[in-house]
Design an enzyme around this catalytic site. Structure first.
Site, PDB file in Angstrom:
ATOM      1  N   THR A 102      -3.285   5.488  -4.074  1.00  0.00           N
ATOM      2  CA  THR A 102      -2.430   6.385  -3.253  1.00  0.00           C
ATOM      3  C   THR A 102      -0.998   6.194  -3.972  1.00  0.00           C
ATOM      4  O   THR A 102      -0.268   7.173  -4.140  1.00  0.00           O
ATOM      5  CB  THR A 102      -2.142   5.825  -1.983  1.00  0.00           C
ATOM      6  N   THR A 103      -0.614   5.238  -4.615  1.00  0.00           N
ATOM      7  CA  THR A 103       0.540   4.737  -5.093  1.00  0.00           C
ATOM      8  C   THR A 103       0.566   5.714  -6.569  1.00  0.00           C
ATOM      9  O   THR A 103       1.438   6.371  -6.994  1.00  0.00           O
ATOM     10  CB  THR A 103       0.750   3.465  -5.673  1.00  0.00           C
TER      11      THR A 103
ATOM     12  N   ASP B  41       0.901  -1.091  -0.121  1.00  0.00           N
ATOM     13  CA  ASP B  41      -0.008   0.170   0.049  1.00  0.00           C
ATOM     14  C   ASP B  41       0.777   1.394   0.097  1.00  0.00           C
ATOM     15  O   ASP B  41       1.649   1.300   1.064  1.00  0.00           O
ATOM     16  CB  ASP B  41      -0.767   0.045   1.138  1.00  0.00           C
TER      17      ASP B  41
ATOM     18  N   ASP C 290      -9.075  -0.150   1.696  1.00  0.00           N
ATOM     19  CA  ASP C 290      -8.732   0.467   0.326  1.00  0.00           C
ATOM     20  C   ASP C 290     -10.151   0.207  -0.468  1.00  0.00           C
ATOM     21  O   ASP C 290     -10.709   1.199  -1.081  1.00  0.00           O
ATOM     22  CB  ASP C 290      -7.695   0.030  -0.562  1.00  0.00           C
TER      23      ASP C 290
END
Lengths: 526, 533
Positions: free
Chosen positions: A94-95, A61, A387
């Site tokens: 998020t990445t 994550d 997520d």
């Protein structure tokens, strides 16, 4: 005459070219760190804590990795912040957001080296972002009207999100689980009502969704283990003795019997308190603090199920789901709102006994019980599930859906390229660079999967020239039809990635001077 | 335009090449570290496995061959090695036995992965193939398994003794195995036949005697003396037992208090009052007919004083003090009574009944036994004896493993052969299966199959046999269809292992394979170690 000194000792200043270099280097380093975790075949990282215990976390994550890094570079901090914001706002991507911002900066670096003014780059990027967003808007699919189709959209989104996580092997199972949980919420994004309990043992496949609330606590001794039509009082009160809380207060007596009397009086006070609680007409009492032996026995005598030391999260959620309020005084029973549920019973998961509240007032509530081989697996599974839940709850509100697997990036890149051709002036270089940065995402996804990215991306670009549903199918390692493969993403996530990455890149580009303040002097403790 | 796009992927390619070098190194380092952990416990596998002596940081010495215990005490620091330790803990939680096996399998799988990686196969491909292979392996194992009835006490005992045979206490397996079976069966709740809560089985360790003297007690055992301070009774027939959570001592308030004594006569009076106070309590206790008192330990004040003991002795009440709060639940469940938290609530219906409570001397130490409990709850106590602390601890661990084995059988009623037979059969069937698979997958599955041979290999090696000869012979026999042929360590040859009564629960084998695979996949997927706060 030059001013000799403006700043304090130890404070430093970097200007112009050097400042820009420093932020580029920092941002690109962060991007390189997380980019291998992107996509379904992305790798994991071990986070080794240097603190006490040297605990380790295994994760994929982006937000978790970035959150825990030691960072000194200001530009890198900006990237970490956008990843955090992305996590809070939409929960997934998020990445991607960090990688896109990093790629934009990487392209900008080249343009700056080619003597294009940062402001020109920024305005080019702005135009490109606007154009890309419009391109996506044209291609979105909205199945809001058709409940059946919408549900299958949700399933697809959940599967896509989960496929890049540890749960990928059992994604069908977990996608079903998360979709069910989110559907129960009926449109609210209050994820508090979904409780995740982690219990080591068993395998990930044994995880399940429970329609009710599970509290990881024990029932007091000698009390009923099963209650139907429970009336629950949730409280946060001391159940030892109500002490005089003034420091130094003490009792002075002159005989033993008086001490005994005081002890008796203390007991009596406790008994009164318990009586008051019982007078609420309850049959289940949950307290955040300890319940000592004496009141426990009183409750047992009254046939009331008393649960002690429920953790803070536990009681707040319990109060929420049963519709009760947390009480701390018991003088007026009519003003206290009790919680209700149909059945309370003790269940066993793995080796542990838990208390199960079913038929709770708030129908939205549910509990996901995660099982897995070890704590590392469970923690990571919880992050992945979180997520997926975030994305789904966002999608329920904003029902627009896109295809995944590098498809949106290619669509955007194509439109942005068109724009570049139409735009006169230096800006067109920046717009072109924007499109290259977008293409970097499918490139990284295929690189991570060990595929020949140069070949695949070229194929993809060719396929998109006609405007189809082509994306990267990492499983077979070729270009495939994303609609057929059922790979979907939420429009909201993609849009957030696009906009916040552009904004972050813009912000970093604007910087032409970094001033590091002098660190605060530590006082010498010697 | 086209030229720019073409150059861009190429540049990223060169960069990722540099990156990959470092990532490869980290993966190699992880695998090496994990394998060295696996190698450390490898020699303790099997009935002829050796023990390890661990001297802990505080100077304590432990001798054991329980994989989970060894790894737990090793205090490794490398993250990947730590994951192997976690793995063995998970196996302990899931099945209770096979903690060494799981680590050895993980080690062998990692060794194969290293070769695969060096051939340039992408880690995620290996990881996916391993997952497929492991689910296929579980199918194969399930097909091999023999169903079992809980009434078949013989088979249960056989599998418990297989587990015990690899321990220090193996010579006592004829005694401990039936004991483990009986104790588990006695706590099975007919309402929930699949669930066994091992917390309902209490193991009491007592120094002295030999492991031979270990016994199952239908009732309760306290590792404590009855209170002798004032010559109270030490044997009580038709006992009425009360578990109390209050203290029989002078009163103490929660508010800080002090008694002001102003003259000599007051002192006398206070002493008298104290006596009366305690006497009053004891009278109330006696009035309910209670004659055995179990007193919970209190940290705030003395649970009993000399004075109260004296009065209790006079009232012919047997006293056992300092019972831990954690034990109260077990005790009340066993005695079918309720704890009493206040003297006012001391009522006859809260008492438990037993035919006999007596203090028994065991060597120089004494314990208290409660037997013939009326309406006893579904609990059991096992009294373990041993000549020294090390043997005692190891016996407890072994017994725990045996209990877990029986528990596994209760929750999943299938038996499978031991002695390396299932592993070699798996290896053979997966090997055959790999031939029908396409591409990388087939290659990876074959490696998985080869890795499983480590179990019979290590078994033979630890027993001092020629591992290569044995494993090839074993393969041969399995190819001819003798799926239950395994290594008979005692005879040093290959026999039908089911006939030799070497059996183990299916759950132990399946969970060892799935957990080991899961752990290896996790290690494979890691490409970086990041230091964080």
């Amino acid at each position: 005459m030059a001013i000799e000194k403006i700043f304090k000792d130890d404070a430093s200043e970097e200007k112009g070219e050097r400042a820009r270099m420093a932020s580029f280097v920092g941002a690109i380093a962060i991007t390189d760190l997380v980019k291998t975790t992107l996509g379904p075949k992305g790798m994991d990282k071990i986070l080794q804590s240097t603190g006490r215990g040297h605990g380790i976390t295994v994760t994929n994550d982006g937000a978790t990795i970035l959150k825990s890094l030691h960072i000194d570079n200001p530009a890198a901090k900006v990237l970490i912040d956008i990843s955090k914001v992305q996590d809070d706002e939409v929960g997934d991507g998020t990445t991607s957001v960090v990688v896109l911002a990093g790629e934009l900066l990487r392209e900008a670096e080249k343009l700056v080296a080619a003597k294009i003014h940062p402001m020109t780059i920024i305005s080019g990027y702005r135009m490109a972002a606007e154009c890309a967003r419009n391109a996506l808007l044209q291609r979105v699919v909205d199945n809001k009207e058709n409940a059946e189709k919408f549900k299958s959209d949700l399933m697809k989104i959940a599967m896509t999100t989960l496929s890049s996580k540890i749960l990928s092997q059992d994604k069908q199972h977990f996608a079903q689980l998360t979709v069910d949980a989110v559907m129960r919420l009926k449109g609210s994004t209050n994820l508090e009502a979904i409780q995740i309990i982690k219990k080591p043992g068993g395998s990930l496949k044994d995880s399940f969704l429970d329609e009710g609330f599970i509290l990881d606590k024990k029932i007091g001794l000698g009390q009923p283990k099963r209650i139907e039509n429970a009336k629950i009082l949730v409280a946060n009160t001391a159940m030892d003795t109500d002490k005089v809380k003034i420091y130094g207060a003490r009792v002075r007596v002159d005989s033993m019997s008086k001490v005994a009397e005081i002890e008796g009086a203390e007991k009596e006070k406790m008994r009164e308190k318990v009586q008051k609680i019982i007078a609420h007409g309850i049959n289940c009492f949950v307290n955040r603090q300890l319940i000592y032996n004496f009141p426990e026995e009183l409750f047992a005598d009254a046939g009331i199920l008393a649960i002690e030391h429920a953790d803070f999260d536990g009681i707040e959620r319990l109060a929420l789901v049963t519709g009760g309020e947390i009480a701390s005084t018991f003088d007026n029973p009519e003003s206290v709102k009790l919680g209700h549920c149909k059945l309370i019973e003790e269940i066993m998961i793995g080796e542990d006994k838990l208390i199960h509240f079913s038929g709770v007032e708030m129908g939205q509530a549910c509990t996901i019980v995660l099982r897995g081989a070890s704590h590392h697996v469970l923690d990571e599974a919880e992050r992945s599930l979180h997520d997926a839940l975030c994305v789904l709850s966002q999608t329920v509100n904003d029902t627009r859906v896109l295809l995944g697997g590098g498809w949106p990036e290619m669509v955007m890149a194509k439109e942005v390229d068109e724009l570049a051709r139409k735009t006169p002036g230096k800006k067109s270089h920046a717009i072109e660079a924007f499109s290259r940065a977008l293409v970097a995402i499918p490139t990284i996804i295929s690189d991570n999967a060990g595929l020949d990215s140069a070949d695949l991306v070229a194929q993809l670009r060719a396929a998109h020239h006609e405007g189809c549903n082509a994306g990267i199918d990492v499983i077979t390692g070729s270009v495939g039809d994303m609609a057929e493969l059922g790979i979907s993403e939420s429009f909201k996530v993609k849009q957030a990635v696009l906009l916040s990455a552009t904004e972050a890149a813009e912000m970093i580009l604007r910087v032409d001077e970094i001033i590091t303040c002098a660190p605060r002097q530590r006082e010498d403790r010697m | 335009m086209a030229a720019v796009t073409a150059s861009q992927p190429r540049s990223s390619k060169t960069e990722s090449y540099v990156d990959n070098k470092r990532k490869e190194d980290i993966r190699q380092a992880n695998i090496k570290a994990a394998r060295s952990v696996a190698d450390a416990v490898r020699t303790s596998l099997g009935p002829k496995g050796m023990d390890k002596m661990i001297s802990t940081a505080n100077g304590e010495v432990i001798i054991t061959n329980d994989g989970a215990t060894i790894l737990n005490k090793m205090e490794v620091l490398q993250p990947a090695a730590k994951m192997l330790v976690e793995l063995s803990k998970s196996q302990d939680a899931a099945a209770g036995d096979g903690t060494t096996t799981v680590v050895v399998i993980a080690g062998a799988l990692l060794k194969q992965c290293l070769t695969l990686l060096s051939h340039g196969i992408h880690p995620t491909v290996i990881s996916d193939s391993l997952h497929k292979a492991s689910s296929k392996a579980v199918d194969v194992l399930t097909a091999m398994a023999v169903p079992l009835e809980l009434s078949d006490r013989e088979s249960l005992i056989k599998s418990a003794s297989t587990s015990l045979n690899s321990k220090v206490v193996s010579q006592y397996s004829t005694l401990l195995a039936p004991l483990a079976v009986d104790s588990v069966l006695s706590v099975v709740d007919p309402a929930k036949p699949d669930m066994v809560d091992l917390r309902d089985i209490k193991i009491v360790k007592k120094h002295g005697g030999t492991v031979d003297d270990t016994q199952l007690v239908k009732g309760l055992v306290f590792d404590k003396k009855a209170s002798h301070a004032a010559g109270g009774p030490t044997r009580m027939e038709n006992a009425k037992i009360a578990v109390i959570q209050f203290q029989i001592s002078p009163p103490k308030t929660d508010i800080e208090q002090s008694i002001v004594v102003s003259d000599y006569t007051q002192m006398d009076r206070i002493l008298k009052e104290e006596r009366n106070y305690i006497l009053g309590m004891i009278k109330k206790i006696k009035a309910t007919g209670c004659n055995v008192l179990l007193i919970q330990k209190s940290i705030l004040r003395d649970a009993v004083t000399d004075l109260s003991l004296h009065y209790l002795a006079k009232a012919k009440i047997m006293v056992i003090k300092d019972v831990e709060r954690d034990d109260i639940e077990f005790i009340t469940k066993t005695l079918n009574c309720l704890p009493i938290a206040n003297i006012e609530h001391f009522r006859a219906e809260k008492l438990g009944h037993a035919e006999l409570v007596e203090e028994v001397s065991l060597g120089d130490a004494k314990i208290v036994k409660v037997t013939g409990i009326k309406d006893m709850g579904r609990t059991t106590t096992v009294l373990v004896r041993g000549s020294n602390q090390l043997v005692l601890d190891e016996a407890e661990r072994s017994l725990h493993d045996a209990l877990c084995v029986v528990r596994c059988l209760v929750s999943k009623r299938f038996l499978i052969a031991g002695g390396g037979a299932p592993e070699i059969e798996l290896s053979r069937q997966l090997g055959a299966w790999s031939k029908v698979l396409h591409g990388m997958e087939g290659y990876c599955v074959r490696s998985f199959a080869e890795a499983l041979e480590v179990i019979p290999y290590t078994l033979a090696e630890n027993a001092g046999l020629n591992p290569i000869a044995i494993v090839t012979e074993l393969r041969n026999r399995h190819a001819q269809g003798e799926i239950n042929a395994g290594i008979n360590v005692r005879k040093g040859q290959i026999t039908n292992i089911l006939e030799e009564n070497v059996v183990q629960p299916l759950l132990v084998s399946t969970s060892a394979i799935t957990l080991a695979t899961e752990c290896v996949r996790m290690i494979l997927k890691i490409d970086d170690i990041v230091n964080v706060r």
